[in-house]
Scaffold this motif. Structure first.
Motif, mmCIF file in Angstrom:
data_model
loop_
_atom_site.group_PDB
_atom_site.id
_atom_site.type_symbol
_atom_site.label_atom_id
_atom_site.label_comp_id
_atom_site.label_asym_id
_atom_site.label_seq_id
_atom_site.Cartn_x
_atom_site.Cartn_y
_atom_site.Cartn_z
ATOM 1 N N ASP A 32 0.846 -1.187 0.000
ATOM 2 C CA ASP A 32 0.000 0.000 0.000
ATOM 3 C C ASP A 32 0.888 1.247 0.000
ATOM 4 O OD1 ASP A 32 0.854 0.463 2.599
ATOM 5 O OD2 ASP A 32 -1.050 0.007 3.519
ATOM 6 N N PRO A 78 0.230 -6.161 1.931
ATOM 7 C CA PRO A 78 -1.231 -6.199 1.874
ATOM 8 C C PRO A 78 -1.793 -7.031 3.027
ATOM 9 C CG PRO A 78 -0.281 -7.548 0.142
ATOM 10 C CD PRO A 78 0.850 -6.819 0.793
ATOM 11 N N ALA A 79 -2.955 -6.650 3.498
ATOM 12 C CA ALA A 79 -3.594 -7.355 4.610
ATOM 13 C C ALA A 79 -4.185 -8.677 4.136
ATOM 14 C CB ALA A 79 -4.695 -6.485 5.211
ATOM 15 N N VAL A 80 -4.244 -9.632 5.025
ATOM 16 C CA VAL A 80 -4.889 -10.906 4.748
ATOM 17 C C VAL A 80 -6.356 -10.747 5.114
ATOM 18 C CG1 VAL A 80 -4.999 -13.338 5.428
ATOM 19 C CG2 VAL A 80 -2.788 -12.188 5.241
ATOM 20 N N ARG A 81 -7.242 -11.201 4.251
ATOM 21 C CA ARG A 81 -8.675 -11.068 4.508
ATOM 22 C C ARG A 81 -9.193 -12.318 5.194
ATOM 23 N NH1 ARG A 81 -12.905 -8.220 0.838
ATOM 24 N NH2 ARG A 81 -11.051 -6.950 0.803
ATOM 25 N N VAL A 82 -9.821 -12.147 6.365
ATOM 26 C CA VAL A 82 -10.417 -13.232 7.138
ATOM 27 C C VAL A 82 -11.900 -12.930 7.279
ATOM 28 C CG1 VAL A 82 -10.441 -14.452 9.339
ATOM 29 C CG2 VAL A 82 -8.280 -13.587 8.413
ATOM 30 N N THR A 83 -12.752 -13.889 6.889
ATOM 31 C CA THR A 83 -14.195 -13.717 6.960
ATOM 32 C C THR A 83 -14.797 -14.794 7.854
ATOM 33 O OG1 THR A 83 -14.159 -12.924 4.678
ATOM 34 C CG2 THR A 83 -16.305 -13.533 5.586
ATOM 35 N N ILE A 89 -10.219 -17.708 4.952
ATOM 36 C CA ILE A 89 -8.997 -16.917 4.850
ATOM 37 C C ILE A 89 -8.514 -16.993 3.415
ATOM 38 C CG2 ILE A 89 -6.632 -16.648 5.674
ATOM 39 C CD1 ILE A 89 -7.534 -18.059 8.225
ATOM 40 N N GLU A 90 -8.212 -15.833 2.839
ATOM 41 C CA GLU A 90 -7.690 -15.818 1.477
ATOM 42 C C GLU A 90 -6.281 -16.381 1.516
ATOM 43 O OE1 GLU A 90 -8.249 -12.133 -0.573
ATOM 44 O OE2 GLU A 90 -10.376 -12.105 -0.120
ATOM 45 N N VAL A 146 -8.808 -19.848 -1.285
ATOM 46 C CA VAL A 146 -9.549 -19.540 -0.058
ATOM 47 C C VAL A 146 -9.505 -20.794 0.805
ATOM 48 C CG1 VAL A 146 -11.777 -18.936 0.957
ATOM 49 C CG2 VAL A 146 -11.076 -17.892 -1.189
#
Length: 94
Positions: free
Chosen positions: A20, A26-31, A40-41, A60
């Motif tokens: 960024d 970059p952040a890791v996306r956790v849903t 988790i991506e 994913v």
């Protein structure tokens, strides 16, 4: 001709374009899914309690939160086979 020995590879470092504007990775996306796993991506590496590392290259990855999975720490949808009891409406006082 002698074969050339393989050199150990260094960990991948994100290219400057992947960072960024502040220079952070970059952040890791956790849903978290309701009544389900954490998505988790990937790819991801999970360090287990005994120090072993489990790696998944999937785009994913679903990590189990119910502790019923036979593929711990990865979700195998075992949470679907055991329905949770529904909360019943409280009975009105007499």
């Amino acid at each position: 001709m002698e074969p050339v020995p393989e050199q150990p590879t260094a960990p991948a470092v994100p290219a400057p374009a992947d960072r960024d504007p502040a220079g952070r990775d970059p952040a890791v996306r956790v849903t978290p899914l309701a009544e389900g796993p954490l998505l988790i991506e990937g790819p991801v590496e999970v360090v287990m309690a005994d120090g072993t590392v489990r790696r998944s290259e999937r785009p994913v990855v679903a990590l189990c939160r119910c502790r019923r999975s036979l593929r711990d720490p990865f979700c195998d949808t075992s949470h679907r086979r055991r329905a949770r009891p529904r909360r019943s409406d409280p009975e009105p006082p007499d």
